[in-house]
Design a protein around this motif. Structure first.
Motif, PDB file in Angstrom:
ATOM      1  N   LYS A  13       6.597  -1.746  -3.320  1.00 24.14           N
ATOM      2  CA  LYS A  13       7.655  -1.980  -4.281  1.00 24.14           C
ATOM      3  C   LYS A  13       8.900  -2.490  -3.569  1.00 24.14           C
ATOM      4  O   LYS A  13       9.228  -2.057  -2.463  1.00 24.14           O
ATOM      5  CB  LYS A  13       7.942  -0.692  -5.044  1.00 24.14           C
ATOM      6  CG  LYS A  13       6.755  -0.219  -5.869  1.00 24.14           C
ATOM      7  CD  LYS A  13       7.057   1.068  -6.620  1.00 24.14           C
ATOM      8  CE  LYS A  13       5.880   1.485  -7.477  1.00 24.14           C
ATOM      9  NZ  LYS A  13       6.144   2.734  -8.226  1.00 24.14           N
ATOM     10  N   GLU A  16      11.584   0.318  -2.639  1.00 21.56           N
ATOM     11  CA  GLU A  16      11.078   1.596  -2.152  1.00 21.56           C
ATOM     12  C   GLU A  16      12.048   2.215  -1.155  1.00 21.56           C
ATOM     13  O   GLU A  16      12.531   1.554  -0.232  1.00 21.56           O
ATOM     14  CB  GLU A  16       9.725   1.397  -1.472  1.00 21.56           C
ATOM     15  CG  GLU A  16       8.933   2.677  -1.280  1.00 21.56           C
ATOM     16  CD  GLU A  16       8.381   3.223  -2.590  1.00 21.56           C
ATOM     17  OE1 GLU A  16       8.630   4.425  -2.856  1.00 21.56           O
ATOM     18  OE2 GLU A  16       7.733   2.471  -3.334  1.00 21.56           O
ATOM     19  N   GLU A  40      10.573  -0.481  -9.389  1.00 20.25           N
ATOM     20  CA  GLU A  40      10.489  -1.104  -8.075  1.00 20.25           C
ATOM     21  C   GLU A  40      10.685  -0.100  -6.941  1.00 20.25           C
ATOM     22  O   GLU A  40      10.823  -0.481  -5.781  1.00 20.25           O
ATOM     23  CB  GLU A  40      11.511  -2.231  -7.957  1.00 20.25           C
ATOM     24  CG  GLU A  40      11.193  -3.442  -8.826  1.00 20.25           C
ATOM     25  CD  GLU A  40       9.897  -4.139  -8.445  1.00 20.25           C
ATOM     26  OE1 GLU A  40       9.437  -3.947  -7.299  1.00 20.25           O
ATOM     27  OE2 GLU A  40       9.347  -4.874  -9.286  1.00 20.25           O
ATOM     28  N   GLY A  41      10.726   1.197  -7.274  1.00 19.05           N
ATOM     29  CA  GLY A  41      10.720   2.228  -6.251  1.00 19.05           C
ATOM     30  C   GLY A  41      12.030   2.917  -5.975  1.00 19.05           C
ATOM     31  O   GLY A  41      12.080   3.856  -5.171  1.00 19.05           O
TER      32      GLY A  41
END
Length: 267
Positions: A13, A16, A40-41
């Motif tokens: 991601k 992250e 997207e983390g």
């Protein structure tokens, strides 16, 4: 082995390990930004001013989808509360990597109707609020940090009785342009988005005000086709996608810019 490694990289991601504050994220565009960044983390701070139930619903939705989020109350027109928001976020997650300043207020009024109280109310949130949350967040951001403020296409488009609001959004674009070299010395980027008409409850409340009185009898579909190249309003998720790009490594060489996300305004 190389194919496995490439597949693993593609699955990573974009955000992250990052921590993000999104102001005004209990509803509308802010809500979708919080959800998208979480996807997207990123660990997300869902900020709200007066809607704790809605903020907790956003947190719940993010957690149900496997993300991490916390709701924190703060009025973005109050500098003391802005500082508390950022401090609490860092205390919660131990770091801060991304700030998305989304909180804002709409205003329409004739020149003779604008009062000093109106000016203070609009500029304290749309301008001062964005400046001071940037100041507070920048104390914790390190190289690679990302800041996205919220301007508007109204900053460069003439709309009847919209002077005060448009001026406040033009100030935001000026801020990112001038803060870029200062923050750039530390490896931090700062940009703004300028959304066009977006399908939110706020837009629905003010849609007619964006149309000149002489065009009030024209159908909404006809107006959209005449004003927007894509002939429709944006969905909040589309604005969120643009923000996600700006806070990701994909936008590492973009700073000081205001990105219009407007479907191609024709005039």
């Amino acid at each position: 082995m190389q194919i496995y490694q490439r597949t693993k990289e593609l699955q990573m991601k974009k955000l992250e390990g990052k921590v993000a504050i999104i102001t005004g994220s209990s509803r509308g565009i802010g809500k979708e930004i919080a959800i998208k960044l979480s996807h997207e983390g990123a660990k997300v701070i869902v900020n709200y001013s007066s809607s704790p139930e809605k903020a907790e619903e956003v947190v719940k939705q993010i957690k149900q989808q496997g993300g991490e989020a916390t709701a924190i109350q703060a009025d973005m027109s109050r500098v003391d509360q802005i500082q508390q928001l950022v401090t609490k976020a860092v205390e919660k997650y131990g770091q801060l990597d991304i700030l998305v300043s989304n909180a804002g207020i709409e205003y329409f009024g004739k020149l003779e109707e604008i009062t000093p109280e109106d000016f203070d109310r609009v500029f304290s949130l749309n301008v001062a609020g964005q400046l001071f949350v940037t100041q507070a967040a920048a104390r914790y951001l390190t190289s690679g940090g990302r800041i996205v403020l919220t301007s508007s296409i109204s900053a460069g488009k003439s709309v009847l009785y919209h002077t005060l609001y448009a001026a406040s959004k033009a100030a935001v674009s000026a801020m990112v342009l001038n803060l870029a070299p200062e923050l750039g010395e530390r490896g931090i980027t700062i940009n703004a988005i300028a959304p066009g008409g977006t399908a939110t409850d706020m837009a629905q409340e003010n849609a007619k005000r964006y149309t000149h009185p002489s065009l009030q009898n024209v159908s909404p579909d006809a107006l959209l086709k005449s004003k927007i190249s894509l002939q429709r309003l944006a969905q909040p998720q589309e604005i969120a996608a643009a923000v996600t790009f700006l806070v990701s490594d994909d936008a590492s060489y973009i700073t000081g810019s205001t990105l219009a996300v407007d479907g191609g305004i024709l005039f």
